[in-house]
Design an enzyme around this catalytic site. Structure first.
Site, short mmCIF file in Angstrom:
data_model
loop_
_atom_site.label_atom_id
_atom_site.label_comp_id
_atom_site.label_asym_id
_atom_site.label_seq_id
_atom_site.Cartn_x
_atom_site.Cartn_y
_atom_site.Cartn_z
N GLY A 72 0.81 -1.22 0.00
CA GLY A 72 0.00 0.00 0.00
C GLY A 72 0.84 1.26 0.00
N GLY A 131 2.33 4.89 3.29
CA GLY A 131 3.27 4.02 2.60
C GLY A 131 4.20 4.78 1.70
N SER A 139 -3.42 0.01 14.59
CA SER A 139 -4.10 1.24 14.99
C SER A 139 -4.48 1.16 16.46
CB SER A 139 -5.38 1.42 14.15
OG SER A 139 -6.19 2.45 14.67
N ASN A 167 1.55 3.40 -2.59
CA ASN A 167 1.36 4.36 -3.67
C ASN A 167 0.74 5.67 -3.20
OD1 ASN A 167 -1.00 2.43 -3.48
ND2 ASN A 167 -1.93 4.04 -4.73
N TYR A 207 -13.36 -2.98 11.34
CA TYR A 207 -12.05 -2.35 11.24
C TYR A 207 -11.26 -2.57 12.54
CZ TYR A 207 -8.45 1.24 10.94
OH TYR A 207 -7.24 1.91 10.95
#
Length: 325
Positions: free
Chosen positions: A42, A48, A177, A44, A203
């Site tokens: 991740g 990241g 997280s 891009n 999540y």
């Protein structure tokens, strides 16, 4: 009861730090990683991308941008090469929502690389959907992309990480997280959210599951000279927030407010960079970090019995979809 109260207190303190950029810190380590091979999922955009940029500045021998959006990754690779002068930035296609595509990515990587020093599991989603969404493998999106997919990736790359750890421990870094602290109970039988679904709970559950995997794997991997640690980057403004209907509907009002309150991706990347480069962490494993400091994950995340059960269940779920594990 006391442990729950302690977790509540840590959660409140974490929220204060999580929701304001004034607590942002700069990576205190000046260490370089000359010649090391790094994979960042991740990478891009946002966290990241900023992590890749900083590690490129610090002399990484190769950084693989493992991304679902390959065209965006190619543009980021060019940007990093231009800004840092480090030409060893390689975009590769990797989609954590498909076990088949994860295996394809690993096969492609191993065919052209004989070492891997640092694996950064950064990619993740928070889709905000009120309707449960399943991946092509049949698993709820959050649990596969944030947990099962990275776990499968770790296991496929483990032999190469071990092979590369002869002179210096290899590192696995899991971006989780502080939201994992919201899970005061963990119904492991509903890991795939088939009996009850709510996007926020999914999540938080996926982030707790990632923490539990680290707890389980740490003592086993350190025997092979591989460390695994987790971290919270703090409250970072990313496009994940616009996935939630309320934010998307009132984006012209809410987005500027969120941007003023939350950390920038560069701020959020500091702890990732710290965990990747700091020499004193060579033998540190199974720990949780925030603001470039070691801190305690929730009591649930540190429950070894729950960690083993979560690992075994996760392995069984993956094995239902793949031939090689």
């Amino acid at each position: 009861m006391i442990s729950l109260l302690v977790d509540y207190w840590r959660f409140i303190i974490g929220c204060i730090s999580y929701l304001t950029h004034w607590f942002g810190v700069k990576c205190p380590s000046e260490a370089r990683i000359e010649g090391k091979v790094v994979i960042i999922t991740g990478s891009n955009r946002t966290l990241g991308k900023e992590t890749a940029l900083e590690l490129a500045r610090r002399g990484a021998g190769k950084i693989v941008l493992a991304c679902r959006d390959l065209e965006a990754a190619k543009l980021v690779a060019q940007e990093i090469q231009s800004e840092t002068g480090n030409l060893n930035i390689v975009p590769m296609y990797c989609d954590l929502s498909s076990f088949r595509l994860i295996k394809q990515f690993v096969d492609d990587f191993i065919s052209t690389n004989d070492r891997l020093d640092i694996l950064i599991n950064n990619a993740g989603i928070s889709n905000g959907s009120t309707q449960r969404k399943a991946t092509i493998d049949g698993y709820e999106e959050h649990i596969q992309i944030n947990h099962l997919g990275p776990l499968y990736l770790i296991n496929l790359l483990k032999p190469l990480l071990i092979k590369s750890s002869i002179s210096c421990p290899s590192r696995i870094i899991f971006v989780t997280s502080s939201a994992h602290r919201c899970m005061l109970r963990f119904n492991i039988d509903n890991l795939n959210s088939t009996s009850f679904y709510h996007p926020s709970i999914c999540y938080c559950k996926s982030k707790l599951a990632a923490e539990l995997i680290s707890t389980h794997l740490a003592p086993k991997l350190i025997e092979k000279n591989v460390t695994i640690n987790t971290l919270c980057p703090g409250g970072v403004y990313t496009d994940l927030f616009t996935r939630y209907p309320t934010v998307d509907r009132y984006s012209s009002i809410l987005c500027p407010i969120l941007q003023s309150l939350l950390r920038t991706p560069k701020m959020g990347s500091q702890t990732i960079v710290y965990c990747a480069v700091e020499p004193s962490l060579d033998s540190v494993t199974g720990k949780h970090f925030m603001d470039c400091r070691q801190t305690l994950a929730s009591s649930l995340a540190r429950d070894k019995n729950l960690a083993e059960k979560t690992y075994q269940l996760s392995i069984n779920l993956i094995k239902k979809s793949v031939n090689q594990f």
